[in-house]
Structures are given as C-alpha cells and as structure tokens.
Write a protein that holds these residues in place. Structure first.
Motif, PDB file in Angstrom:
ATOM      1  N   VAL A  81       0.840  -1.206   0.000  1.00 58.86           N
ATOM      2  CA  VAL A  81       0.000   0.000   0.000  1.00 58.86           C
ATOM      3  C   VAL A  81       0.870   1.248   0.000  1.00 58.86           C
ATOM      4  O   VAL A  81       1.875   1.314   0.715  1.00 58.86           O
ATOM      5  N   ARG A  82       0.478   2.222  -0.821  1.00 51.15           N
ATOM      6  CA  ARG A  82       1.105   3.555  -0.813  1.00 51.15           C
ATOM      7  C   ARG A  82      -0.008   4.576  -0.628  1.00 51.15           C
ATOM      8  O   ARG A  82      -1.002   4.522  -1.364  1.00 51.15           O
ATOM      9  N   LEU A  83       0.174   5.469   0.303  1.00 52.49           N
ATOM     10  CA  LEU A  83      -0.904   6.424   0.632  1.00 52.49           C
ATOM     11  C   LEU A  83      -0.317   7.795   0.853  1.00 52.49           C
ATOM     12  O   LEU A  83       0.690   7.948   1.553  1.00 52.49           O
ATOM     13  N   VAL A  84      -0.932   8.800   0.270  1.00 50.97           N
ATOM     14  CA  VAL A  84      -0.504  10.171   0.562  1.00 50.97           C
ATOM     15  C   VAL A  84      -1.705  11.107   0.421  1.00 50.97           C
ATOM     16  O   VAL A  84      -2.544  10.934  -0.452  1.00 50.97           O
ATOM     17  N   SER A  88      -2.434  20.172   2.952  1.00 49.66           N
ATOM     18  CA  SER A  88      -3.475  21.098   3.431  1.00 49.66           C
ATOM     19  C   SER A  88      -4.764  20.374   3.838  1.00 49.66           C
ATOM     20  O   SER A  88      -5.643  20.970   4.455  1.00 49.66           O
ATOM     21  N   ARG A  89      -4.894  19.095   3.485  1.00 50.12           N
ATOM     22  CA  ARG A  89      -6.137  18.358   3.800  1.00 50.12           C
ATOM     23  C   ARG A  89      -5.945  17.337   4.909  1.00 50.12           C
ATOM     24  O   ARG A  89      -6.853  16.553   5.193  1.00 50.12           O
ATOM     25  N   ARG A  90      -4.761  17.309   5.492  1.00 45.35           N
ATOM     26  CA  ARG A  90      -4.498  16.262   6.501  1.00 45.35           C
ATOM     27  C   ARG A  90      -5.278  16.513   7.785  1.00 45.35           C
ATOM     28  O   ARG A  90      -5.625  17.644   8.094  1.00 45.35           O
ATOM     29  N   GLY A  91      -5.518  15.430   8.501  1.00 43.97           N
ATOM     30  CA  GLY A  91      -6.194  15.540   9.796  1.00 43.97           C
ATOM     31  C   GLY A  91      -7.703  15.655   9.664  1.00 43.97           C
ATOM     32  O   GLY A  91      -8.398  15.979  10.621  1.00 43.97           O
ATOM     33  N   THR A  92      -8.239  15.369   8.478  1.00 44.05           N
ATOM     34  CA  THR A  92      -9.695  15.466   8.309  1.00 44.05           C
ATOM     35  C   THR A  92     -10.326  14.101   8.022  1.00 44.05           C
ATOM     36  O   THR A  92     -11.489  14.018   7.650  1.00 44.05           O
ATOM     37  N   GLY A  93      -9.551  13.050   8.168  1.00 46.99           N
ATOM     38  CA  GLY A  93     -10.102  11.711   7.978  1.00 46.99           C
ATOM     39  C   GLY A  93      -9.930  11.147   6.574  1.00 46.99           C
ATOM     40  O   GLY A  93     -10.354  10.030   6.291  1.00 46.99           O
ATOM     41  N   LEU A  94      -9.296  11.938   5.712  1.00 43.29           N
ATOM     42  CA  LEU A  94      -9.140  11.509   4.321  1.00 43.29           C
ATOM     43  C   LEU A  94      -8.210  10.295   4.195  1.00 43.29           C
ATOM     44  O   LEU A  94      -8.499   9.345   3.454  1.00 43.29           O
ATOM     45  N   GLU A 121       8.137   7.428  13.435  1.00 44.63           N
ATOM     46  CA  GLU A 121       7.533   8.458  14.309  1.00 44.63           C
ATOM     47  C   GLU A 121       6.215   8.983  13.770  1.00 44.63           C
ATOM     48  O   GLU A 121       5.625   9.875  14.356  1.00 44.63           O
ATOM     49  N   GLN A 122       5.757   8.480  12.632  1.00 41.23           N
ATOM     50  CA  GLN A 122       4.586   9.110  12.038  1.00 41.23           C
ATOM     51  C   GLN A 122       3.281   8.636  12.656  1.00 41.23           C
ATOM     52  O   GLN A 122       2.681   7.644  12.241  1.00 41.23           O
ATOM     53  N   GLY A 123       2.853   9.375  13.686  1.00 40.50           N
ATOM     54  CA  GLY A 123       1.693   8.970  14.497  1.00 40.50           C
ATOM     55  C   GLY A 123       0.427   8.768  13.702  1.00 40.50           C
ATOM     56  O   GLY A 123      -0.305   7.801  13.931  1.00 40.50           O
ATOM     57  N   SER A 124       0.135   9.656  12.754  1.00 40.57           N
ATOM     58  CA  SER A 124      -1.158   9.554  12.067  1.00 40.57           C
ATOM     59  C   SER A 124      -1.218   8.305  11.191  1.00 40.57           C
ATOM     60  O   SER A 124      -2.228   7.613  11.153  1.00 40.57           O
TER      61      SER A 124
HETATM   62  C1  LIG Z   1      -0.274   9.445   6.747  1.00 38.29           C
HETATM   63  C2  LIG Z   1      -1.265  10.336   6.036  1.00 38.29           C
HETATM   64  C3  LIG Z   1      -1.740   9.655   4.762  1.00 38.29           C
HETATM   65  C4  LIG Z   1      -2.478  10.552   6.973  1.00 38.29           C
HETATM   66  O1  LIG Z   1      -3.482  11.266   6.270  1.00 38.29           O
HETATM   67  P1  LIG Z   1      -4.629  12.129   7.025  1.00 38.29           P
HETATM   68  O2  LIG Z   1      -5.665  12.469   6.014  1.00 38.29           O
HETATM   69  O3  LIG Z   1      -4.032  13.225   7.790  1.00 38.29           O
HETATM   70  O4  LIG Z   1      -5.192  11.028   8.031  1.00 38.29           O
HETATM   71  P2  LIG Z   1      -6.517  11.130   8.882  1.00 38.29           P
HETATM   72  O5  LIG Z   1      -7.026  12.530   8.934  1.00 38.29           O
HETATM   73  O6  LIG Z   1      -7.444  10.074   8.364  1.00 38.29           O
HETATM   74  O7  LIG Z   1      -5.989  10.748  10.313  1.00 38.29           O
HETATM   75  C5  LIG Z   1      -5.850   9.431  10.724  1.00 38.29           C
HETATM   76  C6  LIG Z   1      -5.687   9.334  12.218  1.00 38.29           C
HETATM   77  O8  LIG Z   1      -4.401   9.728  12.566  1.00 38.29           O
HETATM   78  C7  LIG Z   1      -4.416  10.223  13.896  1.00 38.29           C
HETATM   79  N1  LIG Z   1      -3.617  11.430  13.879  1.00 38.29           N
HETATM   80  C8  LIG Z   1      -3.728  12.506  13.091  1.00 38.29           C
HETATM   81  N2  LIG Z   1      -2.695  13.339  13.306  1.00 38.29           N
HETATM   82  C9  LIG Z   1      -1.916  12.736  14.262  1.00 38.29           C
HETATM   83  C10 LIG Z   1      -0.693  13.070  14.903  1.00 38.29           C
HETATM   84  N3  LIG Z   1      -0.051  14.192  14.623  1.00 38.29           N
HETATM   85  N4  LIG Z   1      -0.174  12.202  15.819  1.00 38.29           N
HETATM   86  C11 LIG Z   1      -0.816  11.068  16.106  1.00 38.29           C
HETATM   87  N5  LIG Z   1      -1.962  10.690  15.512  1.00 38.29           N
HETATM   88  C12 LIG Z   1      -2.503  11.521  14.611  1.00 38.29           C
HETATM   89  C13 LIG Z   1      -5.796  10.371  14.325  1.00 38.29           C
HETATM   90  O9  LIG Z   1      -6.107   9.280  15.172  1.00 38.29           O
HETATM   91  C14 LIG Z   1      -6.560  10.258  13.034  1.00 38.29           C
HETATM   92  O10 LIG Z   1      -7.755   9.639  13.267  1.00 38.29           O
HETATM   93  P3  LIG Z   1      -9.083  10.360  13.924  1.00 38.29           P
HETATM   94  O11 LIG Z   1     -10.069  10.270  12.804  1.00 38.29           O
HETATM   95  O12 LIG Z   1      -9.392   9.454  15.062  1.00 38.29           O
HETATM   96  O13 LIG Z   1      -8.740  11.763  14.305  1.00 38.29           O
HETATM   97  C15 LIG Z   1      -0.663  11.744   5.702  1.00 38.29           C
HETATM   98  O14 LIG Z   1      -0.123  12.291   6.859  1.00 38.29           O
HETATM   99  C16 LIG Z   1       0.399  11.680   4.611  1.00 38.29           C
HETATM  100  O15 LIG Z   1       0.088  11.780   3.421  1.00 38.29           O
HETATM  101  N6  LIG Z   1       1.700  11.529   5.019  1.00 38.29           N
HETATM  102  C17 LIG Z   1       2.829  11.443   4.076  1.00 38.29           C
HETATM  103  C18 LIG Z   1       2.870  10.102   3.365  1.00 38.29           C
HETATM  104  C19 LIG Z   1       2.837   8.907   4.328  1.00 38.29           C
HETATM  105  O16 LIG Z   1       3.424   8.918   5.383  1.00 38.29           O
HETATM  106  N7  LIG Z   1       2.122   7.832   3.926  1.00 38.29           N
HETATM  107  C20 LIG Z   1       1.967   6.634   4.758  1.00 38.29           C
HETATM  108  C21 LIG Z   1       2.799   5.515   4.312  1.00 38.29           C
HETATM  109  S1  LIG Z   1       2.592   5.013   2.639  1.00 38.29           S
END
Ligand SMILES: CC(C)(COP(=O)(O)OP(=O)(O)OC[C@H]1O[C@@H](n2cnc3c(N)ncnc32)[C@H](O)[C@@H]1OP(=O)(O)O)[C@@H](O)C(=O)NCCC(=O)NCCS
Length: 182
Positions: A81-84, A88-94, A121-124
C-alpha cells in the motif's frame, strides 16, 4: 470528499497533486509520480495495481491518493500500500477513508496479506493503519534519511486478511465486500 477509482479524467489533476507535494512525501510513493507518462498509464489502467483518489467538491482537484500493488513472484499474494494526502487536507479523515478503500479493494482482489512502510515516528499513519487491523511486523533501524539527512527508522506494518477478518467487521468492511459490485 468522494473517493473514486483512478480514471483517465484524473490524469492532469493527479500530476498537479504529485508535483505540489513536498519532496519528503514523494519518497513514500517510490515511483516516478511527477512523470506525465507514468501517471497517464496509471490513469488509463495500463499499469499493474489498483489506485484510488479523493477529489474536491468540484471534482477538479485530487486531494489524496492510494495504491495497492501486488508483489511479484512468490509474494504475489501480498499487496503493498502507498498512501498520501495533500498536506493542506491532513487531519480530516481523508487518509483513513483512502486506506479503507484500498483494503476493501485488496481483499476483493483476493490478496491475503497487505504491507505498508511508514516512518516510525509518524503517528497519524500508524494510528490509521492500526485501526484497520495492521500491526507492526518489522522495524528497520536507520533505514531512511529525512530531508535534513537524519537517519530514521522504517516500520513495516502488515494486515493478514484471514486473521483480522473479525476486526474488519468492526469497521464495516465485511458488509462492503458482501454488497454487489457496482
Ligand atoms: C499518513 C497520512 C496519509 C495521513 O493522512 P490524514 O488524512 O491526515 O489522516 P486522517 O485525517 O485520516 O488521520 C488518521 C488518524 O491519525 C491520527 N492522527 C492525526 N494526526 C496525528 C498526529 N499528529 N499524531 C498522532 N496521531 C494523529 C488520528 O487518530 C486520526 O484519526 P481520527 O479520525 O481518530 O482523528 C498523511 O499524513 C500523509 O500523506 N503523510 C505522508 C505520506 C505517508 O506517510 N504515507 C503513509 C505511508 S505510505
């Protein structure tokens, strides 16, 4: 914000999306995503793997991207899986929505294991994949360098489809798989 399968109409918007990403984020895709020919072949469905995008309300801009690629040879039961998501839209559940779509698509395609690489370290990223039934399977120490040249650990998370079926029920994915395709 709708998540749809990538199609020919998304080609230009997807290129704009990738080109605007910070360099550090591009490393997660590991493919030539700013190359128009590569993106065109994805959008036309000419390359292996399945891809989805989220688009804004007007349908003109891509706000997030997820891909599942089947590994070759003796690992061809495994999808990567690759996800990005646009910064500007992060943290909204996308990210969560796109990852869920990728999981549904991968399970429907018969893959029995999914892996994703994330910076330790990438919590989200960790939170959203863990909630979908992924768990840590390997920790590669000092495996990548960030933009400042600092060494970072890389985590490989995995989702074993059979083992986590009960977990998928809790996020409603089993229902989605039972629904007629269309
Ligand atoms: C990882 C990534 C895809 C997350 O996208 P996003 O749209 O911000 O994710 P979401 O808004 O769905 O957040 C997911 C959960 O992360 C958690 N979260 C968000 N920001 C956080 C932070 N700073 N620290 C810890 N947890 C966090 C929350 O639990 C959130 O869920 P919630 O609905 O309960 O609030 C985005 O940060 C990104 O594109 N990163 C760069 C590429 C990458 O790392 N890809 C992953 C590996 S392929």
């Amino acid at each position: 914000m709708p998540v749809v399968e990538l199609g020919p109409g998304h080609c230009d918007a997807l290129l704009r999306f990738f080109t605007a990403l910070p360099e550090g984020d591009l490393t997660f895709i590991e493919e030539e995503v700013t190359d128009p020919a590569t993106v065109r072949s994805w959008a036309a469905g000419d390359s292996p793997g399945r891809r989805w995008v989220s688009v804004d309300a007007g349908g003109n801009e891509v706000t997030g991207y997820v891909a599942v690629r089947r590994l070759p040879g003796w690992s061809d039961h495994v999808g990567e899986v690759r996800l990005v998501v646009a910064p500007s839209r992060r943290g909204t559940g996308l990210g969560r929505e796109l990852a869920r779509q990728a999981l549904v698509g991968a399970v429907s395609a018969g893959l029995s294991k999914l892996v994703v690489e994330i910076v330790a370290e990438q919590g989200s990223a960790l939170a959203l994949f863990t909630d979908l039934g992924f768990s840590g399977e390997a920790l590669l120490r000092d495996h990548i360098r960030d933009r400042d040249g600092r060494l970072r650990d890389l985590m490989v998370l995995a989702h074993h489809v059979q083992e986590t079926w009960a977990g998928m029920d809790t996020v409603g994915i089993a229902d989605e798989l039972d629904a007629p395709a269309g």
